[in-house]
Enzyme design. Structure first.
Site, short mmCIF file in Angstrom:
data_model
loop_
_atom_site.label_atom_id
_atom_site.label_comp_id
_atom_site.label_asym_id
_atom_site.label_seq_id
_atom_site.Cartn_x
_atom_site.Cartn_y
_atom_site.Cartn_z
N LYS A 30 0.82 -1.21 0.00
CA LYS A 30 0.00 0.00 0.00
C LYS A 30 0.86 1.27 0.00
CE LYS A 30 -3.52 -0.91 -0.50
NZ LYS A 30 -4.05 -1.53 -1.75
N THR A 33 2.97 1.18 -4.86
CA THR A 33 3.83 0.37 -5.74
C THR A 33 3.17 0.09 -7.09
OG1 THR A 33 3.01 -1.64 -4.67
CG2 THR A 33 5.06 -0.73 -3.82
N1 LIG Z 1 -0.48 7.70 -8.59
C1 LIG Z 1 -1.22 6.84 -7.91
N2 LIG Z 1 -2.13 6.10 -8.56
C2 LIG Z 1 -2.89 5.22 -7.88
N3 LIG Z 1 -2.79 5.01 -6.56
C3 LIG Z 1 -1.87 5.72 -5.87
C4 LIG Z 1 -1.04 6.62 -6.50
N4 LIG Z 1 -0.21 7.14 -5.57
C5 LIG Z 1 -0.53 6.58 -4.42
N5 LIG Z 1 -1.53 5.73 -4.58
C6 LIG Z 1 -2.12 4.97 -3.48
O1 LIG Z 1 -1.30 3.85 -3.17
C7 LIG Z 1 -2.09 2.90 -2.47
C8 LIG Z 1 -1.94 1.55 -3.15
O2 LIG Z 1 -0.62 1.15 -2.96
P1 LIG Z 1 -0.03 -0.11 -3.70
O3 LIG Z 1 -0.24 0.01 -5.15
O4 LIG Z 1 1.37 -0.27 -3.24
O5 LIG Z 1 -0.94 -1.28 -3.14
S1 LIG Z 1 -0.57 -2.84 -3.17
O6 LIG Z 1 0.32 -3.11 -2.05
O7 LIG Z 1 0.02 -3.18 -4.45
O8 LIG Z 1 -1.89 -3.51 -2.97
C9 LIG Z 1 -3.52 3.42 -2.50
O9 LIG Z 1 -3.70 4.11 -1.27
P2 LIG Z 1 -5.12 4.31 -0.57
O10 LIG Z 1 -6.00 5.04 -1.56
O11 LIG Z 1 -4.85 5.12 0.67
O12 LIG Z 1 -5.66 2.94 -0.26
C10 LIG Z 1 -3.48 4.36 -3.68
O13 LIG Z 1 -4.48 5.35 -3.64
#
Ligand SMILES: Nc1ncnc2c1ncn2[C@@H]1O[C@H](COP(=O)(O)OS(=O)(=O)O)[C@@H](OP(=O)(O)O)[C@H]1O
Length: 232
Positions: A30, A33
């Site tokens: 989260k 990534t």
């Molecule tokens: N640019 C961009 N695009 C989309 N989402 C973004 C971005 N930057 C950060 N986030 C926020 O990162 C959170 C998801 O993290 P991950 O992709 O690492 O999740 S996972 O571990 O692969 O399931 C998730 O956080 P939360 O919304 O707080 O749940 C995403 O909203």
């Protein structure tokens, strides 16, 4: 440390349909990534491993205690998967990488990575812990069943048909619906009434699934009595 099948630790096999990773996005869960993976992939010279589209994560380096690990599929499987990214018209100079965000918290992953690819680049995205935990909690809530529950339930799924297995979620209300736990005995009568009304749909789901009449009001017994004395 136990290497994957068919591997000589520290040796990076290249060519012959195999490719070593140039970089690994190791976490955090989260931490954004997926967005980073998409951004990397948007570059024409970068290939991101996707094991099962649209999922990026190979979980190859996860330890045996991990929820999910592909280590036992072997180094050749991993490198052939990376080499398969050539299908995206990549040149020899292109970079290939993967992201599996739980490498960061997996105690075995660093040694597994280092033993095979000591020169690989590691990328870690960190996030403010409370926001990260809240995001993670939201994900688990959406999936409804997660963590070790999946492992435990899989043991039942191997033996019983899916139709014989029904999973209720505590937070959805069944414990209170069954009348065995909350509301506490000293709860106000009005509170008990409200909770019983609110949880009634869950009771009905249970009765229907068990092949019973959806309602038990005709018996004149309280829900808790009914559950406590049946089936016999
Ligand atoms: N640019 C961009 N695009 C989309 N989402 C973004 C971005 N930057 C950060 N986030 C926020 O990162 C959170 C998801 O993290 P991950 O992709 O690492 O999740 S996972 O571990 O692969 O399931 C998730 O956080 P939360 O919304 O707080 O749940 C995403 O909203």
């Amino acid at each position: 440390f136990c290497p994957p099948p068919g591997v000589v630790p520290g040796v990076q096999p290249l060519g012959h349909g195999r490719r070593a990773p140039d970089f690994l996005v190791v976490g955090t869960v989260k931490g954004g990534t997926s967005a980073l993976g998409c951004a990397a992939e948007a570059h024409p010279s970068i290939g991101m491993l996707r094991i099962e589209a649209p999922i990026y994560e190979s979980h190859f380096f996860n330890g045996n205690a991990s929820f999910y690990s592909n280590w036992d599929r072997g180094q050749a499987w991993y490198e052939r998967s990376l080499d398969g990214l050539k299908a995206h018209d990549m040149t020899a100079a292109s970079l290939v990488g993967e992201k599996s965000p739980d490498y960061l918290c997996d105690p075995e992953a660093p040694m597994r990575i280092f033993s095979l690819y000591p020169r690989v680049t590691i990328i870690a995205l960190l996030r403010e812990p409370v926001a990260r935990a809240y995001s993670h909690w939201n994900m688990i809530k959406q999936q409804h069943v997660s963590g070790r529950y999946i492992l435990h339930l899989q043991r039942y799924e191997k033996l019983f048909p899916r139709s014989a297995l029904n999973v209720f979620i505590y937070e959805d209300g069944p414990p209170a619906a069954l009348g065995q736990s909350p509301p506490a005995p000293h709860a106000q009568a009005v509170t008990r009434c409200r909770l019983q009304r609110d949880y009634a749909p869950y009771n009905e789901r249970l009765y229907t699934w068990l092949g019973l009449q959806p309602r038990c009001a005709h018996s004149g017994r309280r829900v808790s009595d009914t559950i406590a004395t049946s089936p016999t």
